[in-house]
Motif scaffolding. Structure first.
Motif, short mmCIF file in Angstrom:
data_model
loop_
_atom_site.label_atom_id
_atom_site.label_comp_id
_atom_site.label_asym_id
_atom_site.label_seq_id
_atom_site.Cartn_x
_atom_site.Cartn_y
_atom_site.Cartn_z
N MET A 45 37.18 50.12 36.41
CA MET A 45 36.51 49.87 35.19
C MET A 45 37.03 48.32 34.54
O MET A 45 38.33 48.07 34.65
N ASP A 46 36.22 47.37 34.37
CA ASP A 46 36.72 46.19 33.84
C ASP A 46 36.37 46.04 32.43
O ASP A 46 35.52 45.92 31.98
N THR A 47 37.68 46.10 31.82
CA THR A 47 37.63 46.15 30.42
C THR A 47 37.75 44.72 29.59
O THR A 47 37.83 44.63 28.37
N PHE A 48 38.00 43.73 30.42
CA PHE A 48 38.05 42.55 30.19
C PHE A 48 36.66 41.50 30.19
O PHE A 48 35.94 41.90 31.08
N ARG A 82 38.63 37.17 31.47
CA ARG A 82 39.33 37.48 32.94
C ARG A 82 39.80 36.14 33.40
O ARG A 82 40.69 35.80 34.12
N SER A 83 38.66 34.94 33.34
CA SER A 83 39.12 33.78 33.79
C SER A 83 40.18 33.26 33.16
O SER A 83 41.07 32.44 34.18
N PRO A 124 39.24 44.25 38.97
CA PRO A 124 38.12 43.40 38.84
C PRO A 124 36.79 44.36 39.03
O PRO A 124 36.80 45.43 39.81
N SER A 125 35.57 43.96 38.68
CA SER A 125 34.37 44.79 38.71
C SER A 125 33.59 44.24 39.67
O SER A 125 32.46 44.84 40.43
N SER A 126 33.51 43.00 40.16
CA SER A 126 32.99 42.27 41.16
C SER A 126 33.96 41.89 42.11
O SER A 126 34.95 41.68 42.06
N TRP A 168 39.41 42.07 45.92
CA TRP A 168 40.51 41.73 45.03
C TRP A 168 41.39 42.82 44.87
O TRP A 168 42.65 42.76 44.95
N ILE A 169 40.97 44.15 45.09
CA ILE A 169 41.95 45.27 45.18
C ILE A 169 42.85 45.29 46.33
O ILE A 169 44.14 45.37 46.05
#
Ligand SMILES: [Zn+2]
Length: 138
Positions: free
Chosen positions: A1-4, A9-10, A79-81, A86-87
């Motif tokens: 889950m991407d909360t930003f 994020r950038s 991250p969501s994409s 990324w993980i």
């Protein structure tokens, strides 16, 4: 889950990358005002600690919560994409950090990790730094 949001994020990606980041500069300033002398990014020590106090045999890492996987909100955010890439990358950072801490401790160095989010409460962080640097046994 991407909360930003994308923009947030950038900003995170930009902000905590590489040397001489703001959190690191802030910690340097604090340590300096506390009266401790240090060397930066010693290449002969595992993980090139941000600050090294040779006489006290202590080192400090200043870590961005996101990149180094802190347990706080920013660190748990994922991250969501391009998720797997990324993980895997973030997990590698954590594994490497832990290995560096172990190596340093085996070599007899005391290790303190300061997290970016700790800079929100400067008073507490200053006390923590002073305790770590002035203290004997860890
Ligand atoms: Zn954090």
């Amino acid at each position: 889950m991407d909360t930003f949001s994308k923009a947030e994020r950038s900003a995170i990606m930009r902000g905590v990358r590489g040397k001489d980041t703001c959190p690191e500069m802030a910690v340097r300033g604090m340590v300096h005002r506390l009266g401790f002398r240090y060397r930066l990014h010693r290449g002969d020590l595992p993980g090139k600690p941000d600050l090294a106090f040779a006489g006290r045999r202590k080192v400090i890492f200043v870590h961005g919560c996101y990149w180094h996987g802190h347990t706080c909100r920013a660190g748990r955010n994922r991250p969501s994409s391009n998720t797997e890439y990324w993980i895997a990358k973030l997990d590698r950072n954590k594994t490497r950090d832990a290995a560096n801490r172990r190596r340093l401790r085996r070599l007899g160095w005391g290790v303190l990790t300061v997290w970016e989010c700790e800079l929100k409460s400067a008073e507490k962080l200053r006390a923590r730094l002073a305790r770590f640097l002035a203290g004997g046994k860890l």
